[in-house]
Scaffold this motif. Structure first.
Motif, mmCIF file in Angstrom:
data_model
loop_
_atom_site.group_PDB
_atom_site.id
_atom_site.type_symbol
_atom_site.label_atom_id
_atom_site.label_comp_id
_atom_site.label_asym_id
_atom_site.label_seq_id
_atom_site.Cartn_x
_atom_site.Cartn_y
_atom_site.Cartn_z
ATOM 1 N N THR A 135 4.033 31.154 82.789
ATOM 2 C CA THR A 135 2.724 30.827 82.224
ATOM 3 C C THR A 135 1.623 31.306 83.164
ATOM 4 O O THR A 135 1.885 31.783 84.271
ATOM 5 N N GLU A 136 0.376 31.130 82.719
ATOM 6 C CA GLU A 136 -0.776 31.484 83.547
ATOM 7 C C GLU A 136 -1.171 30.344 84.480
ATOM 8 O O GLU A 136 -2.186 30.445 85.176
ATOM 9 N N GLY A 137 -0.368 29.291 84.521
ATOM 10 C CA GLY A 137 -0.691 28.138 85.347
ATOM 11 C C GLY A 137 -0.978 28.468 86.803
ATOM 12 O O GLY A 137 -2.006 28.027 87.357
ATOM 13 N N PRO A 138 -0.093 29.216 87.483
ATOM 14 C CA PRO A 138 -0.358 29.510 88.897
ATOM 15 C C PRO A 138 -1.668 30.255 89.129
ATOM 16 O O PRO A 138 -2.408 29.943 90.078
ATOM 17 N N GLU A 139 -1.978 31.222 88.282
ATOM 18 C CA GLU A 139 -3.209 31.980 88.437
ATOM 19 C C GLU A 139 -4.436 31.100 88.192
ATOM 20 O O GLU A 139 -5.431 31.172 88.929
ATOM 21 N N VAL A 150 -5.791 18.099 94.606
ATOM 22 C CA VAL A 150 -4.630 17.509 93.941
ATOM 23 C C VAL A 150 -3.706 16.855 94.955
ATOM 24 O O VAL A 150 -3.721 17.181 96.146
ATOM 25 N N LEU A 151 -2.897 15.944 94.474
ATOM 26 C CA LEU A 151 -1.933 15.242 95.320
ATOM 27 C C LEU A 151 -0.815 16.178 95.753
ATOM 28 O O LEU A 151 -0.436 16.235 96.922
ATOM 29 N N ARG A 152 -0.261 16.888 94.782
ATOM 30 C CA ARG A 152 0.806 17.854 95.065
ATOM 31 C C ARG A 152 0.886 18.864 93.937
ATOM 32 O O ARG A 152 0.325 18.645 92.848
ATOM 33 N N VAL A 153 1.592 19.935 94.204
ATOM 34 C CA VAL A 153 1.862 20.959 93.200
ATOM 35 C C VAL A 153 3.305 20.810 92.741
ATOM 36 O O VAL A 153 4.221 20.690 93.553
ATOM 37 N N LEU A 154 3.501 20.809 91.421
ATOM 38 C CA LEU A 154 4.841 20.804 90.847
ATOM 39 C C LEU A 154 5.185 22.237 90.464
ATOM 40 O O LEU A 154 4.602 22.781 89.520
ATOM 41 N N ALA A 155 6.092 22.854 91.195
ATOM 42 C CA ALA A 155 6.575 24.193 90.852
ATOM 43 C C ALA A 155 7.721 23.992 89.865
ATOM 44 O O ALA A 155 8.825 23.607 90.244
ATOM 45 N N GLU A 156 7.444 24.223 88.575
ATOM 46 C CA GLU A 156 8.362 23.840 87.509
ATOM 47 C C GLU A 156 9.012 25.083 86.898
ATOM 48 O O GLU A 156 8.361 25.877 86.232
ATOM 49 N N ARG A 170 11.912 31.612 92.938
ATOM 50 C CA ARG A 170 11.312 32.365 94.043
ATOM 51 C C ARG A 170 10.072 33.133 93.572
ATOM 52 O O ARG A 170 9.070 33.213 94.292
ATOM 53 N N THR A 171 10.141 33.680 92.368
ATOM 54 C CA THR A 171 8.987 34.382 91.813
ATOM 55 C C THR A 171 7.825 33.424 91.603
ATOM 56 O O THR A 171 6.662 33.743 91.893
ATOM 57 N N LEU A 172 8.128 32.242 91.097
ATOM 58 C CA LEU A 172 7.095 31.235 90.878
ATOM 59 C C LEU A 172 6.466 30.810 92.200
ATOM 60 O O LEU A 172 5.228 30.720 92.313
ATOM 61 N N LEU A 173 7.273 30.557 93.209
ATOM 62 C CA LEU A 173 6.747 30.145 94.511
ATOM 63 C C LEU A 173 5.872 31.240 95.112
ATOM 64 O O LEU A 173 4.848 30.944 95.740
ATOM 65 N N SER A 174 6.258 32.487 94.903
ATOM 66 C CA SER A 174 5.440 33.598 95.385
ATOM 67 C C SER A 174 4.087 33.612 94.687
ATOM 68 O O SER A 174 3.042 33.848 95.324
ATOM 69 N N ILE A 176 2.571 31.025 93.436
ATOM 70 C CA ILE A 176 1.814 29.849 93.880
ATOM 71 C C ILE A 176 1.219 30.076 95.262
ATOM 72 O O ILE A 176 0.116 29.606 95.574
ATOM 73 N N GLY A 177 1.926 30.807 96.096
ATOM 74 C CA GLY A 177 1.414 31.111 97.432
ATOM 75 C C GLY A 177 1.231 29.873 98.288
ATOM 76 O O GLY A 177 2.110 29.022 98.373
ATOM 77 N N THR A 178 0.052 29.748 98.891
ATOM 78 C CA THR A 178 -0.211 28.634 99.806
ATOM 79 C C THR A 178 -0.503 27.324 99.092
ATOM 80 O O THR A 178 -0.596 26.274 99.735
#
Length: 245
Positions: A135-139, A150-156, A170-174, A176-178
């Protein structure tokens, strides 16, 4: 300390089996068992009398009160658009809650996410930023002025195939970055649950497990409840972290 959030029901319903807790009492029982097994945080989906996800103040209050009567860990709820499709109505629901959760998840790819997050923050409720793979969520989150709050990020990880979920994670975490410096919780769904949980362990990230994410234990046996899932998750997490495999 291993941070494992329990997600005892999600959008699942009666068709997924009697083991999925729907009523406030059943959710309280499930959460108590999960916390006894080692869960340190809770994410629940309050249900309407007919078993559908709802953001109604009555259902949210009944669920939170029942769960908090049994456990002392933080308890959060969903604000998923499927529970209230109209963005303005979703914000109105949040502003009408009479009992507040400790935190609430906001799916950043959904229409109206920023307004929902702002309403939660205005009320002193922690925001879990749900960033879904594919999705476009990370961007959108990366560009959000609310992101640092935010309290935390949920990498889903929405990839449910066990053979590819780790790569998708791994692609999602990339992407999301920092994460604007916020803590990241990584989890998978269905067939991707256990591979992604092992990756979270190897990377030193928080994770979650529960009947929302999977109905099955790592060996493929159907889970008898959220307590066994949390116990299995902690065992898998510690093993993966210790061996690096």
């Amino acid at each position: 300390m291993v941070f494992v959030q329990v997600c005892p029901n999600g959008a699942r319903g009666a068709a997924d089996g009697a083991v999925v807790p729907l009523s406030p009492g059943a959710l309280a029982d499930a959460v108590e068992a999960a916390v006894a097994a080692g869960a340190s945080d809770v994410h629940v989906h309050p249900k309407s009398p007919c078993g559908q996800d709802t953001l109604s103040p009555r259902s949210v209050a009944a669920t939170l009160e029942a769960v908090r009567a049994r456990v002392a860990v933080p308890v959060g709820v969903t604000t998923g658009a499927w529970a209230e499709p109209d963005p303005a109505a979703r914000v109105a629901r949040v502003r009408s809650w009479t009992v507040l959760p400790d935190h609430a998840s906001v799916n950043w790819h959904e229409e109206g996410a920023e307004a929902v997050a702002a309403a939660l923050l205005d009320r002193g409720v922690g925001v879990e930023a749900g960033l879904w793979s594919g999705t476009e969520g990370p961007e959108r989150f990366a560009a959000s002025p609310l992101a640092p709050r935010v309290l935390r990020v949920l990498a889903e990880v929405m990839d449910t195939a066990p053979e590819s979920a780790t790569a998708t994670a791994r692609t999602l975490l990339s992407a999301i970055g920092t994460a604007h410096g916020r803590p990241v919780l990584l989890h998978g769904m269905d067939g991707g649950t256990w591979p992604v949980l092992s990756l979270a362990a190897r990377l030193g990230l928080a994770t979650r497990v529960g009947l929302e994410d999977t109905l099955f234990l790592p060996d493929g046996e159907r889970a008898g409840g959220n307590g066994p899932l949390v116990a299995a998750a902690l065992a898998e997490f510690r093993s993966a972290r210790a061996t690096g495999e």
